[in-house]
Design a protein around this motif. Structure first.
Motif, PDB file in Angstrom:
ATOM      1  N   ILE A  13     -40.912  -0.329 -70.461  1.00  0.00           N
ATOM      2  CA  ILE A  13     -41.224  -1.409 -71.405  1.00  0.00           C
ATOM      3  C   ILE A  13     -40.135  -1.485 -72.477  1.00  0.00           C
ATOM      4  O   ILE A  13     -39.940  -2.521 -73.096  1.00  0.00           O
ATOM      5  CB  ILE A  13     -42.620  -1.235 -72.034  1.00  0.00           C
ATOM      6  N   PHE A  14     -39.373  -0.413 -72.648  1.00  0.00           N
ATOM      7  CA  PHE A  14     -38.283  -0.402 -73.626  1.00  0.00           C
ATOM      8  C   PHE A  14     -37.000  -1.035 -73.090  1.00  0.00           C
ATOM      9  O   PHE A  14     -36.220  -1.561 -73.861  1.00  0.00           O
ATOM     10  CB  PHE A  14     -37.962   1.033 -74.049  1.00  0.00           C
ATOM     11  N   PHE A  15     -36.768  -0.956 -71.755  1.00  0.00           N
ATOM     12  CA  PHE A  15     -35.463  -1.389 -71.269  1.00  0.00           C
ATOM     13  C   PHE A  15     -35.502  -2.341 -70.075  1.00  0.00           C
ATOM     14  O   PHE A  15     -34.567  -3.107 -69.902  1.00  0.00           O
ATOM     15  CB  PHE A  15     -34.572  -0.177 -70.935  1.00  0.00           C
ATOM     16  N   ALA A  16     -36.507  -2.312 -69.226  1.00  0.00           N
ATOM     17  CA  ALA A  16     -36.575  -3.224 -68.068  1.00  0.00           C
ATOM     18  C   ALA A  16     -38.037  -3.450 -67.708  1.00  0.00           C
ATOM     19  O   ALA A  16     -38.516  -2.957 -66.697  1.00  0.00           O
ATOM     20  CB  ALA A  16     -35.814  -2.653 -66.887  1.00  0.00           C
ATOM     21  N   PRO A  17     -38.761  -4.214 -68.518  1.00  0.00           N
ATOM     22  CA  PRO A  17     -40.213  -4.279 -68.388  1.00  0.00           C
ATOM     23  C   PRO A  17     -40.761  -4.689 -67.025  1.00  0.00           C
ATOM     24  O   PRO A  17     -41.752  -4.148 -66.592  1.00  0.00           O
ATOM     25  CB  PRO A  17     -40.625  -5.294 -69.443  1.00  0.00           C
ATOM     26  N   PHE A  18     -40.158  -5.621 -66.359  1.00  0.00           N
ATOM     27  CA  PHE A  18     -40.723  -6.075 -65.087  1.00  0.00           C
ATOM     28  C   PHE A  18     -39.952  -5.508 -63.897  1.00  0.00           C
ATOM     29  O   PHE A  18     -40.520  -5.229 -62.861  1.00  0.00           O
ATOM     30  CB  PHE A  18     -40.710  -7.602 -64.994  1.00  0.00           C
ATOM     31  N   LEU A  19     -38.673  -5.354 -64.067  1.00  0.00           N
ATOM     32  CA  LEU A  19     -37.796  -5.036 -62.957  1.00  0.00           C
ATOM     33  C   LEU A  19     -38.002  -3.623 -62.419  1.00  0.00           C
ATOM     34  O   LEU A  19     -38.191  -3.437 -61.207  1.00  0.00           O
ATOM     35  CB  LEU A  19     -36.336  -5.235 -63.393  1.00  0.00           C
ATOM     36  N   LEU A  20     -37.973  -2.624 -63.264  1.00  0.00           N
ATOM     37  CA  LEU A  20     -38.070  -1.240 -62.789  1.00  0.00           C
ATOM     38  C   LEU A  20     -39.406  -0.934 -62.117  1.00  0.00           C
ATOM     39  O   LEU A  20     -39.407  -0.383 -61.009  1.00  0.00           O
ATOM     40  CB  LEU A  20     -37.791  -0.256 -63.925  1.00  0.00           C
ATOM     41  N   PRO A  21     -40.558  -1.268 -62.716  1.00  0.00           N
ATOM     42  CA  PRO A  21     -41.805  -0.965 -61.996  1.00  0.00           C
ATOM     43  C   PRO A  21     -41.918  -1.696 -60.658  1.00  0.00           C
ATOM     44  O   PRO A  21     -42.442  -1.146 -59.693  1.00  0.00           O
ATOM     45  CB  PRO A  21     -42.907  -1.423 -62.954  1.00  0.00           C
TER      46      PRO A  21
END
Length: 98
Positions: A13-21
């Protein structure tokens, strides 16, 4: 390694909210990691989904007070999701300590 990748899904949520999960959920063969990545993705997407009806109501109402009220409500929802992600990320990391 499982706990680290799972907690990174929440901390993203700090650096890539949708992409990483989303990437972790799709690519992970481990059910534990995929479960936490799916939960993290939903908790990142939920405030955006909740904002859609609020934006519609704010635009159609036209009064300044209701627009401010909807913005405050969105802020509360987003803050709650933000805190939830931090708590879950720490909780998943602490599972390795026991």
């Amino acid at each position: 390694m499982r706990q680290l990748l799972s907690s990174l899904s929440y901390f993203s949520i700090f650096f890539a909210p949708f992409l990483l999960p989303l990437i972790v959920w799709i690519l992970s063969p481990d059910a534990y990691v995929a479960k936490h990545a799916r939960r993290a993705l939903f908790s990142h997407v939920f405030p955006v989904i909740a904002a859609i009806p609020m934006i519609y109501m704010a635009v159609t109402s036209g009064s300044f007070g209701s627009i401010i009220g909807y913005l405050i409500l969105f802020g509360i929802i987003y803050f709650g999701a933000f805190v939830y992600n931090i708590i879950m990320g720490i909780q998943v990391l602490r599972e390795t300590a026991y």
